[in-house]
Design an enzyme around this catalytic site. Sequence first.
Site, PDB file in Angstrom:
ATOM      1  N   HIS A   1     -86.909  -0.788  10.833  1.00 20.92           N
ATOM      2  CA  HIS A   1     -86.373  -0.425   9.448  1.00 20.92           C
ATOM      3  C   HIS A   1     -87.690  -0.019   8.800  1.00 20.92           C
ATOM      4  O   HIS A   1     -88.233  -0.787   7.938  1.00 20.92           O
ATOM      5  CB  HIS A   1     -85.633  -1.251   8.735  1.00 20.92           C
TER       6      HIS A   1
ATOM      7  N   GLU B   1     -83.539   2.654  11.096  1.00 22.07           N
ATOM      8  CA  GLU B   1     -83.010   2.514   9.844  1.00 22.07           C
ATOM      9  C   GLU B   1     -83.923   3.078   8.681  1.00 22.07           C
ATOM     10  O   GLU B   1     -85.038   2.799   8.862  1.00 22.07           O
ATOM     11  CB  GLU B   1     -82.489   1.265   9.562  1.00 22.07           C
TER      12      GLU B   1
ATOM     13  N   HIS C   1     -76.919  -7.533   8.891  1.00 20.48           N
ATOM     14  CA  HIS C   1     -77.501  -8.134   7.959  1.00 20.48           C
ATOM     15  C   HIS C   1     -77.139  -9.578   7.816  1.00 20.48           C
ATOM     16  O   HIS C   1     -75.980  -9.849   7.395  1.00 20.48           O
ATOM     17  CB  HIS C   1     -77.358  -7.408   6.537  1.00 20.48           C
TER      18      HIS C   1
HETATM   19  C1  LIG Z   1     -80.567  -2.520   6.828  1.00 23.57           C
HETATM   20  C2  LIG Z   1     -80.244  -3.886   6.842  1.00 23.57           C
HETATM   21  O1  LIG Z   1     -79.461  -4.582   6.644  1.00 23.57           O
HETATM   22  C3  LIG Z   1     -81.392  -4.504   7.628  1.00 23.57           C
HETATM   23  O2  LIG Z   1     -81.528  -3.637   8.793  1.00 23.57           O
HETATM   24  C4  LIG Z   1     -82.712  -4.431   7.171  1.00 23.57           C
HETATM   25  O3  LIG Z   1     -83.585  -3.557   7.961  1.00 23.57           O
HETATM   26  C5  LIG Z   1     -83.589  -5.550   7.029  1.00 23.57           C
HETATM   27  O4  LIG Z   1     -84.807  -5.077   6.400  1.00 23.57           O
HETATM   28  P1  LIG Z   1     -85.796  -6.206   6.041  1.00 23.57           P
HETATM   29  O5  LIG Z   1     -86.311  -6.636   7.684  1.00 23.57           O
HETATM   30  O6  LIG Z   1     -86.982  -5.154   5.649  1.00 23.57           O
HETATM   31  O7  LIG Z   1     -85.120  -7.299   5.523  1.00 23.57           O
HETATM   32  N1  LIG Z   2     -78.874  -3.432  10.043  1.00 21.27           N
HETATM   33  C1  LIG Z   2     -79.055  -4.956   9.986  1.00 21.27           C
HETATM   34  C2  LIG Z   2     -80.461  -5.293  10.784  1.00 21.27           C
HETATM   35  O1  LIG Z   2     -80.878  -4.677  11.258  1.00 21.27           O
HETATM   36  C3  LIG Z   2     -80.831  -6.636  10.833  1.00 21.27           C
HETATM   37  O2  LIG Z   2     -80.357  -7.325   9.672  1.00 21.27           O
HETATM   38  P1  LIG Z   2     -80.936  -8.873   9.541  1.00 21.27           P
HETATM   39  O3  LIG Z   2     -80.581  -9.418  10.722  1.00 21.27           O
HETATM   40  O4  LIG Z   2     -82.749  -8.876   9.758  1.00 21.27           O
HETATM   41  O5  LIG Z   2     -80.444  -9.307   8.242  1.00 21.27           O
END
Ligand SMILES: CC(=O)[C@@H](O)[C@H](O)COP(=O)(O)O
Ligand SMILES: NCC(=O)COP(=O)(O)O
Length: 240
Positions: free
Chosen positions: A43, A70, A191
């Site tokens: 992301h 993402e 998440h």
């Molecule tokens: C979209 C989502 O909920 C997560 O994939 C996000 O990528 C978490 O980002 P951080 O690792 O910056 O918290």
């Molecule tokens: N889309 C969710 C993700 O890639 C990871 O979220 P998290 O497990 O770091 O909260």
Amino acid sequence: MTRLSVNINKIATLRNSRGGNNPDLIQVAKDCERFGAQGITVHPRPDERHIRYNDVFELKKIVTTEFNIEGNCQEQKFIDLVLANKPEQVTLVPDVLGQITSNHGWDTIINQHYLQDMIAVFKQAGIRVSIFVDPIAKMVEAAATTGTDRIELYTEAYAHHYNQGRELAIAPYIQAAEVAQKNGLGINAGHDLDLQNLKYFAENIQGLDEVSIGHALISDALYYGLENTIQMYLKQLAIN
Ligand SMILES: CC(=O)[C@@H](O)[C@H](O)COP(=O)(O)O
Ligand SMILES: NCC(=O)COP(=O)(O)O
């Protein structure tokens, strides 16, 4: 069978904290796949707090499972990055600048026409599109009008309420998944999923295609090791 996509943002967080290349993000991605990960998720955020835009180009060269990028398509740099790398999947997330993490899904009703246009751009490039949504039936219903291939259910509320009552916590997600299936949408989720709440989620959400997990998985790996941890998460998904 629900696929596990490992989000390696937090590997990049650790790497960036000292300015060098330890841990080596590319090697970790290769090892995650060798240990059983069925996808790699990143992301990249505009401030490059963890995943840097250049990381994406390097990861594209080595990811052999599914690459999921993402991010916020309201940033032209993100659109250009995705089109240049053509991952298997792009997940569109409506972050605003300065958020500590992603904390809401799209309003697919208000943003219907914008999402239709954006999704068409990525699908034209042969990229599967998923959009980040809250577990709200009408938002999922409206997601189907955008042309998206999949939705990603934002599971923070489920994780937060899991210990107070998992039946209540999962109820909106079951309803949202039913609406998604009725409308021919694929179902991703992510998440705050972790070793405690993942199995119950996966066994109750029919048609769950993929979970992307990062923060808890990488944290668990500090205690159990990365290979063992990935295997532990895969075991939680082996139910369906
Ligand atoms: C979209 C989502 O909920 C997560 O994939 C996000 O990528 C978490 O980002 P951080 O690792 O910056 O918290
Ligand atoms: N889309 C969710 C993700 O890639 C990871 O979220 P998290 O497990 O770091 O909260």
